[in-house]
Design an enzyme around this catalytic site. Sequence first.
Site, PDB file in Angstrom:
ATOM      1  N   GLU A 167       3.840  -4.514  12.537  1.00  0.00           N
ATOM      2  CA  GLU A 167       2.860  -3.437  12.407  1.00  0.00           C
ATOM      3  C   GLU A 167       1.765  -3.981  11.508  1.00  0.00           C
ATOM      4  O   GLU A 167       1.953  -4.142  10.306  1.00  0.00           O
ATOM      5  CB  GLU A 167       3.531  -2.198  11.816  1.00  0.00           C
ATOM      6  CG  GLU A 167       2.740  -0.907  12.044  1.00  0.00           C
ATOM      7  CD  GLU A 167       1.714  -0.660  10.956  1.00  0.00           C
ATOM      8  OE1 GLU A 167       0.519  -0.919  11.230  1.00  0.00           O
ATOM      9  OE2 GLU A 167       2.084  -0.224   9.866  1.00  0.00           O
TER      10      GLU A 167
ATOM     11  N   GLY B  81       2.084  -5.519   7.543  1.00  0.00           N
ATOM     12  CA  GLY B  81       1.122  -6.238   6.717  1.00  0.00           C
ATOM     13  C   GLY B  81      -0.075  -6.663   7.541  1.00  0.00           C
ATOM     14  O   GLY B  81      -0.391  -6.080   8.579  1.00  0.00           O
ATOM     15  N   SER B  82      -0.747  -7.707   7.104  1.00  0.00           N
ATOM     16  CA  SER B  82      -1.969  -8.169   7.769  1.00  0.00           C
ATOM     17  C   SER B  82      -1.650  -8.911   9.058  1.00  0.00           C
ATOM     18  O   SER B  82      -0.559  -9.467   9.229  1.00  0.00           O
ATOM     19  CB  SER B  82      -2.756  -9.093   6.838  1.00  0.00           C
ATOM     20  OG  SER B  82      -2.071 -10.327   6.674  1.00  0.00           O
TER      21      SER B  82
ATOM     22  N   THR C  34      -0.918 -12.676   8.313  1.00  0.00           N
ATOM     23  CA  THR C  34       0.449 -12.989   7.897  1.00  0.00           C
ATOM     24  C   THR C  34       1.440 -12.687   9.016  1.00  0.00           C
ATOM     25  O   THR C  34       2.442 -13.382   9.163  1.00  0.00           O
ATOM     26  CB  THR C  34       0.814 -12.201   6.630  1.00  0.00           C
ATOM     27  OG1 THR C  34      -0.178 -12.441   5.634  1.00  0.00           O
ATOM     28  CG2 THR C  34       2.167 -12.620   6.094  1.00  0.00           C
ATOM     29  N   GLY C  35       1.165 -11.656   9.806  1.00  0.00           N
ATOM     30  CA  GLY C  35       2.054 -11.321  10.921  1.00  0.00           C
ATOM     31  C   GLY C  35       2.211 -12.468  11.904  1.00  0.00           C
ATOM     32  O   GLY C  35       3.309 -12.694  12.437  1.00  0.00           O
TER      33      GLY C  35
ATOM     34  N   CYS D 120      -3.676   0.822   6.838  1.00  0.00           N
ATOM     35  CA  CYS D 120      -3.935   0.084   8.075  1.00  0.00           C
ATOM     36  C   CYS D 120      -4.536   0.971   9.154  1.00  0.00           C
ATOM     37  O   CYS D 120      -5.330   0.513   9.972  1.00  0.00           O
ATOM     38  CB  CYS D 120      -2.646  -0.567   8.579  1.00  0.00           C
ATOM     39  SG  CYS D 120      -1.292   0.595   8.838  1.00  0.00           S
TER      40      CYS D 120
ATOM     41  N   GLU E 296       7.482   1.463  15.794  1.00  0.00           N
ATOM     42  CA  GLU E 296       8.272   2.081  14.736  1.00  0.00           C
ATOM     43  C   GLU E 296       8.223   3.584  14.936  1.00  0.00           C
ATOM     44  O   GLU E 296       7.219   4.136  15.366  1.00  0.00           O
ATOM     45  CB  GLU E 296       7.728   1.707  13.359  1.00  0.00           C
ATOM     46  CG  GLU E 296       7.935   0.245  13.019  1.00  0.00           C
ATOM     47  CD  GLU E 296       7.532  -0.099  11.598  1.00  0.00           C
ATOM     48  OE1 GLU E 296       8.302  -0.798  10.925  1.00  0.00           O
ATOM     49  OE2 GLU E 296       6.453   0.341  11.176  1.00  0.00           O
TER      50      GLU E 296
ATOM     51  N   ASN F  17       0.809  -1.228   0.000  1.00  0.00           N
ATOM     52  CA  ASN F  17       0.000   0.000   0.000  1.00  0.00           C
ATOM     53  C   ASN F  17       0.839   1.273   0.000  1.00  0.00           C
ATOM     54  O   ASN F  17       0.491   2.260  -0.644  1.00  0.00           O
ATOM     55  CB  ASN F  17      -1.005  -0.005   1.162  1.00  0.00           C
ATOM     56  CG  ASN F  17      -0.347  -0.161   2.516  1.00  0.00           C
ATOM     57  OD1 ASN F  17       0.804  -0.587   2.635  1.00  0.00           O
ATOM     58  ND2 ASN F  17      -1.085   0.182   3.561  1.00  0.00           N
TER      59      ASN F  17
END
Length: 476
Positions: free
Chosen positions: A247, A225-226, A229-230, A281, A456, A151
């Site tokens: 994140e 990411g999602s 997947t995280g 996000c 972050e 994104n």
Amino acid sequence: MATQLDFTTFHNVINGKLTSTKETRHNINPATGEANAEVSVSTAEDVDAAVAAAQEAFKSWSKTSHDEREKALLAYADAIEAHAGQFQDLLVLEQGKPKQLASFEVVTAVSSIRANAKLELKPVVLEDTPEKKAIQRFTPLGVAVGIVPWNFPLMIAALKIGPAVITGNTIIIKPSPFTPYTDIKVVELAQQFFPPGVIQILSGDDSLGPMLTEHPGPAKISFTGSSFTGKKVMASASKTLKRVTLELGGNDPAIICEDVDIEQVVPKIAFAAFINSGQVCVAIKRIFVHESIHEKFRDALVRAVKDFKLGDGNEEGVTHGPIQNSMQFEKVKDLFAEIEKEKWSVATGGRTDLGRPGYFIEPTIIDRPPIDSRIVTEEPFGPIVPIVTWNDEASVIKEANNTKMGLGASVWTKDLDRAQRIAEQLEAGCVWINNHLEPSVNSSFGGHKESGIGYEGGLGGLMGYCNAQSIHIKKQ
């Protein structure tokens, strides 16, 4: 001064050199469906080579002074800025976002690198008495891997490169298979300012991520990411006890109180809910509006959304582009299929077939769906947002927190004491009052609950790339 880059060819960067692979692939322009250039499909051998180069470079880069690292990062930021127009065009081509948003992404990437270049984790004296002294210092972890989503590929790569490099780590960037091009060029540009192996990039297919997270060489994985997947990244990294920063997704609430100036607030809400066609996000995903102003607020929001111009990001006046890829396009269409099935009230929009090439979906507002419906409980990551009404402060706080996510949130009211009282009860890593999506470059950003682990940005972000070491001195 940076030399020119060829923005038509795209290669891996391993140990300071552009490298090719036997197999290649390409993604497509999501606004037109046309194929983009070929990129590498990295193998296990490429991963081994990049990790080995990063480990070798770490030996000297970790001992380089902060001033030298800062100097290199600032020169690098200047070079990205000098190529801003080319990076902007490439973002439009591969990601689909409008030029204005692509320009913002380049500016944000440059600002992020400059901000991180100025940060320093200095030793801290924890205790100093006649008998003893305790000092805490921070040392770089080693090789980091930055896994970047589709994104905001340039901005998020910069958010990982800056803190990793300024703290003395080396980093391998793995771009999304959907948006490899901008990241490849920004890492190629980095070779003019950093020793070989400090900043590298490997592009590939879905097999590349696991190869990097399971590899014994890297010490740190920074993944954006999602949440789905995280969790896989965390499980994979746990096999070698790699440090992780995750994140992840969000389902951000915006709580609109009855005293707001509707005409002033609505454009900001529309922007924060539909920016990048909802593919953010930390965009607003749920709008909680006080029932006493519901109709006026809804109608104003509908007018604002109807003013959007959907199209190819290169077209004049376009405000919103397509969904970035076919996989996400199908996910969002599946959610839109609920509109007729569940008889949701559509205030505006509702169409997913616009009779044109590309992955375009009409910006859509769902008016007062059931609080337990998918559009309220799930993150759509597309241009659709629900309005839910409320009249009791305690209840709206409870509903805002009724999610596994906890990334961002916002409160909108003229009463700042009330706003802070509500904000402090929201379970989210970043809460804004009377704005949304406006973080400080010096603040640390991270999610609560299933929206992430670690931070972050700011000094907290730097700490994520370091080991803390306490030195205890017994005085004679």
